[in-house]
Design a protein around this motif. Structure first.
Motif, PDB file in Angstrom:
ATOM      1  N   LEU A 116      -4.749   8.132   9.682  1.00 23.83           N
ATOM      2  CA  LEU A 116      -4.674   7.203   8.665  1.00 23.83           C
ATOM      3  C   LEU A 116      -4.495   8.409   8.004  1.00 23.83           C
ATOM      4  O   LEU A 116      -3.507   8.318   7.174  1.00 23.83           O
ATOM      5  N   ALA A 117      -4.589   9.389   8.139  1.00 20.22           N
ATOM      6  CA  ALA A 117      -4.972  10.467   6.683  1.00 20.22           C
ATOM      7  C   ALA A 117      -3.326  10.621   7.236  1.00 20.22           C
ATOM      8  O   ALA A 117      -2.403  10.679   5.953  1.00 20.22           O
ATOM      9  N   TYR A 118      -2.561  10.620   8.353  1.00 16.17           N
ATOM     10  CA  TYR A 118      -1.047  11.012   8.755  1.00 16.17           C
ATOM     11  C   TYR A 118      -0.410   9.735   8.660  1.00 16.17           C
ATOM     12  O   TYR A 118       0.169  10.568   8.741  1.00 16.17           O
ATOM     13  N   VAL A 120      -0.717   7.016   7.430  1.00 19.21           N
ATOM     14  CA  VAL A 120      -0.543   5.898   5.611  1.00 19.21           C
ATOM     15  C   VAL A 120       0.468   6.573   4.668  1.00 19.21           C
ATOM     16  O   VAL A 120       1.628   5.917   4.873  1.00 19.21           O
ATOM     17  N   PRO A 121       0.879   7.598   4.084  1.00 21.22           N
ATOM     18  CA  PRO A 121       1.639   8.329   3.622  1.00 21.22           C
ATOM     19  C   PRO A 121       3.037   8.201   3.786  1.00 21.22           C
ATOM     20  O   PRO A 121       3.896   7.222   3.839  1.00 21.22           O
ATOM     21  N   ALA A 124       3.910   4.699   3.801  1.00 23.50           N
ATOM     22  CA  ALA A 124       4.321   4.559   2.648  1.00 23.50           C
ATOM     23  C   ALA A 124       5.990   4.276   1.614  1.00 23.50           C
ATOM     24  O   ALA A 124       6.734   4.222   1.507  1.00 23.50           O
ATOM     25  N   ILE A 125       6.590   6.299   2.122  1.00 25.30           N
ATOM     26  CA  ILE A 125       7.367   6.846   1.907  1.00 25.30           C
ATOM     27  C   ILE A 125       8.376   6.133   2.446  1.00 25.30           C
ATOM     28  O   ILE A 125       9.127   5.337   1.498  1.00 25.30           O
ATOM     29  N   GLY A 128       9.246   2.378   1.023  1.00 29.20           N
ATOM     30  CA  GLY A 128       9.725   2.997  -0.744  1.00 29.20           C
ATOM     31  C   GLY A 128      11.186   2.897  -0.570  1.00 29.20           C
ATOM     32  O   GLY A 128      11.887   2.635  -1.142  1.00 29.20           O
ATOM     33  N   ALA A 129      11.253   3.895   0.235  1.00 27.76           N
ATOM     34  CA  ALA A 129      13.026   4.459   1.089  1.00 27.76           C
ATOM     35  C   ALA A 129      13.744   2.669   1.316  1.00 27.76           C
ATOM     36  O   ALA A 129      14.675   2.566   0.939  1.00 27.76           O
ATOM     37  N   LEU A 132      14.195   0.812  -1.768  1.00 24.56           N
ATOM     38  CA  LEU A 132      15.884   1.230  -2.906  1.00 24.56           C
ATOM     39  C   LEU A 132      16.274   0.907  -2.267  1.00 24.56           C
ATOM     40  O   LEU A 132      17.344   0.468  -2.824  1.00 24.56           O
TER      41      LEU A 132
END
Lengths: 173, 683
Positions: A116-118, A120-121, A124-125, A128-129, A132
């Protein structure tokens, strides 16, 4: 084998003492050993190359290569001993994980829930993209514009100078 | 006596803050100008009250009142006067008082501004700032009283605010002394700067909330707070840079940034504050992104509180976490409450915040600013997740893990690189419309120059590291773009006004300080990037044990160990100081004195590096180990840190640029409407 629950100061001190004693034994054993072994002693740099990738098991968030405590000095000696015995870098790191838990590694291990540490970011990014991208697409549709606004080309009075400057520059080109 | 007095003042300040919030709400709802005025005066009273409380605490600190627990924890008799004063923010309780004091200072300053045009904002700005102050004061009054004293009771000695039944006062002979890590000039100004940055971001947030509550959702709140935001950003950035310098000088690991959770918690508000600074420009010019700006400032405010929570609650244990306490849940509740309330207000006003224009092109400046926002928030996501993951892991699996530098560096370096690239492109793109062609026309010259520089780095300096080459390309490109912008502007003015080039440059920047201050900041970021790239990619190190007269070698340097001495100094330290003669390419260049300071009162050693610093590189030496009884010699660790000085030079340029952009000027008598007709009017 070491308790993972948050430690009280007292139990931490006890643990610390225990580790020092253990490390002292290891050191003694090692010194007795080196008398027989003729292999060259691994250099500080070789030791640090591995210690840098490990975190001090007692003082949190301090890499083992720079930790000034006595316990860490002993652990560095332990790395030196293991190197002298011919252990590989991976074996030594594994040894520390087995004895002190996954927190001695600079990153969560790539297994099980720790993935999950690797994951999730980036998710999420990407989300976000995507948001946008959708927003830009929506803006690009003329009907999305609010009614009664025809002055998108207008320049606020305050930035008049800037506009003039840009105008001048445009003429120059 | 003084302690009771100080505590009484703190309680009074809390009551006044609550009154100010209550009266302001009443005054706004009723509406009653008298109540609002009363709230305003109450707000103005908080800062003097907190000044008295802080002075009372400082009085206790400098006069060795060890019966007060806080004084006992952070000072000792051997500490010099100035350190006893700055010990105010050397521990939990005192730093909360200091935080509230600074917050009250800013709140008072904003209360004193001319409100004639924005009367309706006033009560709500008071409400937000007063509630924030009240929260911090409540933490101090109920959980972390810096004036609590030691009492002997049947169950032992403990600190209480009030005398417990049958308690006898206890006064320790001496205090434990300030954590040695904090006895450094950098540490004396680093926390105040950081706190200044934190509290000053509360002001734009307060105005944003006032805009949402009153429904005056045009860009007035942004125009009012623009300078506050810049100052907040300056302080926060300075706090970060000073912290980095302090780490470099004191922590003795040869670096300036360790991705420690506490460092990250100070970085996170910066990661939302910086895009906020940029995207408010779009709202001012184009009337777009109103929701987004609200969201960014709400996020910044709560990250400020979150950062304080992380560092103050003891939820993380790290080199910074010298304080642990029971205030964690309170902070958590406050963050949750403010976040939910703010977002609820935002959704309530959502329809009023619709944009006024549309996006025309993906290469327009507003679109590029949006990419910039995305990148900053992506870095924030990585940082946030990295900080909380160990907590989640501990909660879910019971196993604590470390999220360290490799994680952050791998995830954020491409994002930082992309930001650097955008910083090069965005200033050249036009508002509204830009095409690849128009952009290309202005970009090709700087791009070509950048390629020439990188070719030189590749062929002449022999650099083959791919990351370094990409980094230098981006740095050179963005640097040239920014310089080219100055040149273009100055040339245009020179032609139009027949001015000399320096004068044209001066007037150009002077007439549009926000823009050119911003460009100076961009240049400072480029300089800092040089330093960061240098140390991150090219740092080398070696460690070795040497006898007197022997030498260690690293890069072009040779360090000969010539002497060592151990002695006591009057301020309660035992110093072990080594002497090393440094030569570069065989020529003597410096004598270095790495040392270990052992503090008797706190029983902690500190490693102070010896540093030889040039524009090209730093030689950084640590005395790792030395035992007087043994004959094994002394162990040194040597770091070679290329280019790192540009980081600090960049920081100075950064301060200059922000001052250029933020320095107050007369408010122009414009009417905040967008009217095409006036754009062609005379200047």
């Amino acid at each position: 084998m070491i308790t993972k629950a948050p430690l009280s100061t007292l139990s931490r001190a006890a643990l610390f003492a225990l580790l020092i004693v253990a490390a002292a034994f290891v050191l003694l054993a090692w010194q007795a050993d080196t008398v027989h072994a003729q292999a060259p002693t691994p250099s500080d740099d070789e030791v640090n190359a591995i210690a840098r990738q490990l975190y001090c098991p007692v003082c949190e968030n301090t890499p083992l290569d720079v930790c000034p405590t006595e316990a860490c000095r002993q652990w560095r000696e332990l790395i030196r001993q293991k190197l002298a015995e011919g252990w590989t870098e991976e074996q030594i790191k594994q040894y520390f994980v087995e004895n002190y838990g996954a927190r001695v590694l600079a990153e969560p291990p790539r297994q099980g829930v720790f993935w999950l540490a690797y994951i999730v970011p980036p998710i999420a990014i990407l989300a976000g993209a995507f948001i946008l991208y959708r927003a830009l697409k929506a803006w690009n549709r003329p009907e999305a514009a609010a009614p009664g606004v025809g002055e998108s080309e207008a320049t606020p009075v305050q930035d008049e100078y800037m506009a003039r400057l840009e105008e001048e520059l445009r003429k120059r080109e | 006596m003084i302690a009771d007095f100080g505590y009484g003042i703190l309680v009074t300040a809390l009551v006044v803050a609550l009154y100010a919030a209550g009266a302001a709400i009443y005054g706004a709802r009723k509406p009653s100008a008298r109540a609002v005025e009363s709230a305003r005066r109450a707000m103005l009273l908080i800062w003097p009250l907190l000044t008295v409380a802080a002075l009372a605490l400082i009085y206790l600190l400098v006069n060795d009142h060890y019966e007060v627990e806080f004084v006992y924890q952070v000072t000792s008799r051997s500490m010099p006067f100035y350190l006893k004063v700055t010990a105010l923010w050397g521990g939990q309780a005192g730093s909360l008082v200091f935080w509230s004091w600074l917050m009250a200072l800013f709140a008072s300053a904003v209360t004193l501004r001319n409100w004639a045009r924005d009367r309706e904002f006033l009560p709500w700005v008071i409400v937000v700032t007063a509630i924030t102050i009240a929260f911090f004061l409540a933490m101090v009054v109920f959980f972390e009283n810096p004036f609590a004293r030691f009492w002997q009771t049947a169950s032992g000695v403990d600190a209480y605010t009030f005398r417990p039944a049958g308690g006898l006062p206890v006064t320790p002979e001496d205090g434990r002394g300030l954590n040695p890590l904090l006895r450094h000039p950098g540490m004396i100004i680093h926390p105040p700067m950081l706190y200044l940055g934190f509290v000053s971001f509360v002001i734009p947030y307060a105005f944003a909330m006032a805009a949402l509550i009153t429904g005056r959702t045009d860009d007035r709140w942004i125009r009012i707070t623009r300078r506050w935001t810049l100052w907040a950003w300056l302080f926060l950035s300075l706090g970060l840079v000073l912290g980095a310098r302090w780490a470099y000088d004191v922590l003795g690991w040869g670096g300036y940034w360790g991705w420690d959770p506490v460092e990250i918690s100070a970085l996170m508000p910066w990661l939302t504050g910086t895009p906020f600074l940029h995207s408010v420009m779009i709202q001012e010019r184009k009337g777009m992104l109103k929701h987004w700006n609200m969201f960014l400032i709400i996020l910044t405010y709560d990250l400020v509180i979150f950062g304080t929570f992380l560092t103050r609650s003891g939820v993380l244990s790290s080199v910074h976490a010298f304080a642990q306490s029971a205030i964690g849940p309170m902070f958590f509740a406050f963050i949750g409450l403010t976040l939910i309330t703010s977002l609820a207000l935002l959704f309530w006003r959502w329809p009023d915040l619709r944009g006024e224009t549309e996006m025309k092109s993906l290469l327009s400046r507003e679109a590029l600013f949006l990419f910039n926002n995305l990148l900053f928030l992506s870095i924030l996501v990585v940082c946030f997740w990295g900080v909380i993951f160990p907590l989640i892991s501990e909660l879910v699996t019971g196993q604590k893990v470390t999220v360290g530098p490799p994680f952050y560096e791998r995830a954020t370096s491409p994002l930082w690189g992309a930001l650097l690239l955008l910083m090069g492109i965005a200033p050249l793109s036009a508002w509204g419309r830009s095409t690849a062609k128009t952009l290309g026309r202005v970009l090709w010259k700087p791009a070509l120059a950048a390629l020439l520089v990188v070719a030189a780095v590749y062929f002449l300096a022999g650099v083959r590291n791919v990351v370094a080459l990409i980094g230098f390309t981006l740095i050179a490109f963005t640097g040239f773009v920014t310089l080219y912008e100055f040149w273009r502007g100055a040339r245009a003015r020179q032609k139009a006004h027949r001015e000399s080039l320096p004068l044209a440059l001066w007037r150009l920047a002077g007439r549009n300080r926000r823009r050119y201050g911003g460009y100076i900041i961009h240049i400072s970021m480029v300089l800092m990037a040089i330093g960061i790239l240098g140390i991150e990619v090219f740092q080398t190190e070696t460690q070795g044990t040497v006898q007197l007269g022997e030498a260690l070698a690293l890069d072009r340097y040779t360090l000969t160990y010539t002497d060592i001495a151990r002695f006591d100094v009057p301020d309660g330290r035992n110093v072990t100081r080594a002497v090393l003669q440094v030569t570069r390419d065989g020529k003597a260049v410096a004598e270095l004195h790495p040392r270990i300071d052992y503090y008797y009162d706190s029983q902690q050693p500190m490693t102070i590096p010896g540093l030889y610093s040039t524009l090209a590189d730093d030689l950084y030496v640590i005395l790792v180990d030395w035992e007087p009884a043994s004959a094994v010699g002394a162990t040194f660790k040597v770091f070679h840190n290329p280019l790192v000085n540009w980081l600090w030079i960049g920081a100075l340029v950064f301060i200059f640029g922000t001052l250029v952009a933020a320095w107050p000027e007369r408010e122009p008598a414009y009417v905040p409407v967008r009217a095409a007709a006036t754009a062609s009017g005379k200047a």
